[in-house]
Write a protein that holds these residues in place. Structure first.
Motif, mmCIF file in Angstrom:
data_model
loop_
_atom_site.group_PDB
_atom_site.id
_atom_site.type_symbol
_atom_site.label_atom_id
_atom_site.label_comp_id
_atom_site.label_asym_id
_atom_site.label_seq_id
_atom_site.Cartn_x
_atom_site.Cartn_y
_atom_site.Cartn_z
ATOM 1 N N TYR A 109 0.852 -1.183 0.000
ATOM 2 C CA TYR A 109 0.000 0.000 0.000
ATOM 3 C C TYR A 109 0.892 1.239 0.000
ATOM 4 C CZ TYR A 109 -4.081 -2.885 0.993
ATOM 5 O OH TYR A 109 -5.090 -3.805 0.891
ATOM 6 N N PRO A 110 0.368 2.371 -0.461
ATOM 7 C CA PRO A 110 1.172 3.600 -0.450
ATOM 8 C C PRO A 110 1.686 3.934 0.952
ATOM 9 C CG PRO A 110 -0.841 3.917 -1.729
ATOM 10 C CD PRO A 110 -0.977 2.590 -1.047
ATOM 11 N N ARG A 111 2.958 4.289 1.021
ATOM 12 C CA ARG A 111 3.526 4.676 2.312
ATOM 13 C C ARG A 111 2.902 5.977 2.800
ATOM 14 N NH1 ARG A 111 9.910 4.375 2.784
ATOM 15 N NH2 ARG A 111 9.276 2.197 2.513
ATOM 16 N N ASN A 112 2.691 6.909 1.883
ATOM 17 C CA ASN A 112 2.035 8.169 2.217
ATOM 18 C C ASN A 112 0.916 8.403 1.211
ATOM 19 O OD1 ASN A 112 1.199 10.656 3.052
ATOM 20 N ND2 ASN A 112 3.102 11.735 2.554
ATOM 21 N N VAL A 113 -0.296 8.019 1.572
ATOM 22 C CA VAL A 113 -1.412 8.081 0.633
ATOM 23 C C VAL A 113 -1.745 9.514 0.245
ATOM 24 C CG1 VAL A 113 -3.266 8.161 2.355
ATOM 25 C CG2 VAL A 113 -3.677 7.057 0.142
ATOM 26 N N ASP A 114 -1.361 10.484 1.073
ATOM 27 C CA ASP A 114 -1.634 11.878 0.748
ATOM 28 C C ASP A 114 -0.818 12.386 -0.429
ATOM 29 O OD1 ASP A 114 -3.654 12.549 2.637
ATOM 30 O OD2 ASP A 114 -2.151 12.490 4.212
ATOM 31 N N ASP A 115 0.106 11.571 -0.917
ATOM 32 C CA ASP A 115 0.837 11.925 -2.136
ATOM 33 C C ASP A 115 -0.055 11.833 -3.372
ATOM 34 O OD1 ASP A 115 3.204 12.341 -0.768
ATOM 35 O OD2 ASP A 115 4.006 10.340 -1.187
ATOM 36 N N TYR A 116 -1.222 11.189 -3.233
ATOM 37 C CA TYR A 116 -2.044 10.851 -4.390
ATOM 38 C C TYR A 116 -3.348 11.639 -4.431
ATOM 39 C CZ TYR A 116 1.256 7.072 -4.823
ATOM 40 O OH TYR A 116 2.418 6.365 -4.960
ATOM 41 N N GLN A 117 -3.735 11.999 -5.664
ATOM 42 C CA GLN A 117 -5.032 12.635 -5.873
ATOM 43 C C GLN A 117 -6.141 11.607 -6.075
ATOM 44 O OE1 GLN A 117 -2.154 14.134 -7.783
ATOM 45 N NE2 GLN A 117 -2.082 15.117 -5.786
ATOM 46 N N ALA A 118 -5.765 10.391 -6.489
ATOM 47 C CA ALA A 118 -6.769 9.360 -6.772
ATOM 48 C C ALA A 118 -6.188 7.976 -6.530
ATOM 49 C CB ALA A 118 -7.266 9.472 -8.209
ATOM 50 N N ILE A 119 -7.086 7.049 -6.201
ATOM 51 C CA ILE A 119 -6.749 5.636 -6.045
ATOM 52 C C ILE A 119 -7.691 4.846 -6.938
ATOM 53 C CG2 ILE A 119 -6.706 3.666 -4.477
ATOM 54 C CD1 ILE A 119 -6.170 5.639 -2.191
ATOM 55 N N ILE A 120 -7.133 3.968 -7.772
ATOM 56 C CA ILE A 120 -7.927 3.093 -8.635
ATOM 57 C C ILE A 120 -7.748 1.648 -8.175
ATOM 58 C CG2 ILE A 120 -8.309 2.263 -10.989
ATOM 59 C CD1 ILE A 120 -7.159 4.899 -12.016
ATOM 60 N N LEU A 121 -8.857 0.931 -8.000
ATOM 61 C CA LEU A 121 -8.829 -0.492 -7.677
ATOM 62 C C LEU A 121 -9.149 -1.276 -8.938
ATOM 63 C CD1 LEU A 121 -9.786 1.077 -4.967
ATOM 64 C CD2 LEU A 121 -10.436 -1.202 -4.182
ATOM 65 N N THR A 122 -8.302 -2.230 -9.289
ATOM 66 C CA THR A 122 -8.490 -3.007 -10.513
ATOM 67 C C THR A 122 -9.489 -4.141 -10.313
ATOM 68 O OG1 THR A 122 -6.808 -4.729 -10.145
ATOM 69 C CG2 THR A 122 -6.053 -2.601 -11.009
ATOM 70 N N GLY A 123 -9.758 -4.822 -11.416
ATOM 71 C CA GLY A 123 -10.544 -6.036 -11.371
ATOM 72 C C GLY A 123 -9.736 -7.204 -10.841
ATOM 73 N N SER A 124 -10.407 -8.342 -10.680
ATOM 74 C CA SER A 124 -9.752 -9.541 -10.173
ATOM 75 C C SER A 124 -10.622 -10.749 -10.465
ATOM 76 C CB SER A 124 -9.519 -9.436 -8.669
ATOM 77 O OG SER A 124 -8.946 -10.619 -8.146
ATOM 78 N N ALA A 125 -9.974 -11.918 -10.617
ATOM 79 C CA ALA A 125 -10.725 -13.162 -10.741
ATOM 80 C C ALA A 125 -11.223 -13.642 -9.388
ATOM 81 C CB ALA A 125 -9.854 -14.233 -11.391
ATOM 82 N N ALA A 126 -10.732 -13.039 -8.308
ATOM 83 C CA ALA A 126 -11.188 -13.392 -6.961
ATOM 84 C C ALA A 126 -12.605 -12.872 -6.744
ATOM 85 C CB ALA A 126 -10.242 -12.798 -5.914
ATOM 86 N N SER A 127 -13.255 -13.390 -5.715
ATOM 87 C CA SER A 127 -14.590 -12.932 -5.342
ATOM 88 C C SER A 127 -14.471 -12.000 -4.151
ATOM 89 C CB SER A 127 -15.488 -14.118 -4.985
ATOM 90 O OG SER A 127 -15.771 -14.885 -6.139
ATOM 91 N N ALA A 128 -15.101 -10.839 -4.251
ATOM 92 C CA ALA A 128 -14.957 -9.798 -3.234
ATOM 93 C C ALA A 128 -15.571 -10.194 -1.897
ATOM 94 C CB ALA A 128 -15.581 -8.498 -3.727
#
Length: 269
Positions: free
Chosen positions: A59-78
């Protein structure tokens, strides 16, 4: 000089080898989506940093460095009760509640994870697949935000989010999956005249990053392994040439949510 937009890409899976051989990993695939949908003349540059949340629990060490977070798809079940999924749900919940200035964007599995993190659920859809280019019937909010009367998007799932979580608004539906996308607006936003920049969280059940080639390779592999029936695969092939709004509509709106104005897609970084 304007600083580049920094985006964290949370990798929830790895593409099958047949896709990697032509289109690369998910970092490359999402970079292609973002590059091709970036408005020409916007003067915007971006940095895409990837974090393997599935295999390495990065995970990002400092999430405040980012303006956006994108979560990808997966073959797993959420809905699986496994460490990496539970940690991802907790992480998304924390970002949504405590850092509302960071945009959250969920794609397919990411859409389902965000739903769970925000009080909704993801469930198996009775074995029903949605595969290939599919037309989405948009709500009024969906039409306003996306700027189109209907939406065509690549699909590849048989789990779904059956309802919209509290504080979210539905973007569109199909007969197979009633929640095809949803948004949560920043506090104080008027839902009568919503603007993309007012969106805090944006999700779609489909795959704007999938091209016809990527979809065909996944369908072929899953049909060959018996995961997907021949009838489902053939039906998807019949719609292979349909218009795909992944870049021109979804990608464009993703940039608008991040504060990059509308324009003709096709600029590169």
């Amino acid at each position: 000089m304007t600083l580049p937009i920094r985006i964290a890409l949370l990798l929830c899976d790895t593409p099958i080898p047949a896709v990697q051989s032509t289109d690369g990993d998910y970092t490359a695939i999402f970079n292609t989506l973002l590059r091709n949908s970036l408005p020409l003349g916007s003067g915007t540059d971006y940095i895409l940093d990837s974090y393997d949340v599935r295999n390495k629990q990065e995970y990002p060490r400092n999430v405040d460095d980012y303006q956006a977070i994108i979560l990808t798809g997966s073959a797993a079940s959420a809905y699986e009760n496994v460490d990496w999924i539970n940690r991802l749900i907790d992480y998304v919940h924390d970002i949504a509640l405590n850092k509302p200035y960071i945009k959250l964007i969920g794609i397919c599995f990411g859409h389902q994870i965000i739903a769970r993190a925000m009080g909704g659920e993801c469930v198996p859809n009775g074995g029903k697949w949605e595969v290939g280019v599919t037309e989405i019937a948009l709500t009024d909010i969906g039409k306003t935000l996306l700027g189109v009367p209907t939406l065509n998007i690549q699909q590849m799932h048989r789990d779904h989010v059956p309802a919209v979580p509290p504080s979210f608004h539905l973007l569109g539906s199909t007969p197979v999956s009633p929640n095809q996308g949803m948004v949560r607006f920043a506090s104080g936003t008027s839902v009568d005249h919503p603007m993309p920049q007012d969106v805090q969280i944006f999700t779609v059940q489909g795959h704007p990053e999938f091209t016809q080639r990527i979809s065909e390779k996944i369908v072929e592999a899953r049909e060959r392994k018996g995961v997907m029936g021949k009838d489902i695969a053939e039906d998807a092939r019949k719609r292979a040439e349909w218009r795909n709004d992944g870049v021109g509509v979804i990608g464009k709106v993703m940039w608008e949510i991040m504060g990059v104005g509308a324009g003709q897609a096709g600029a590169s970084t």
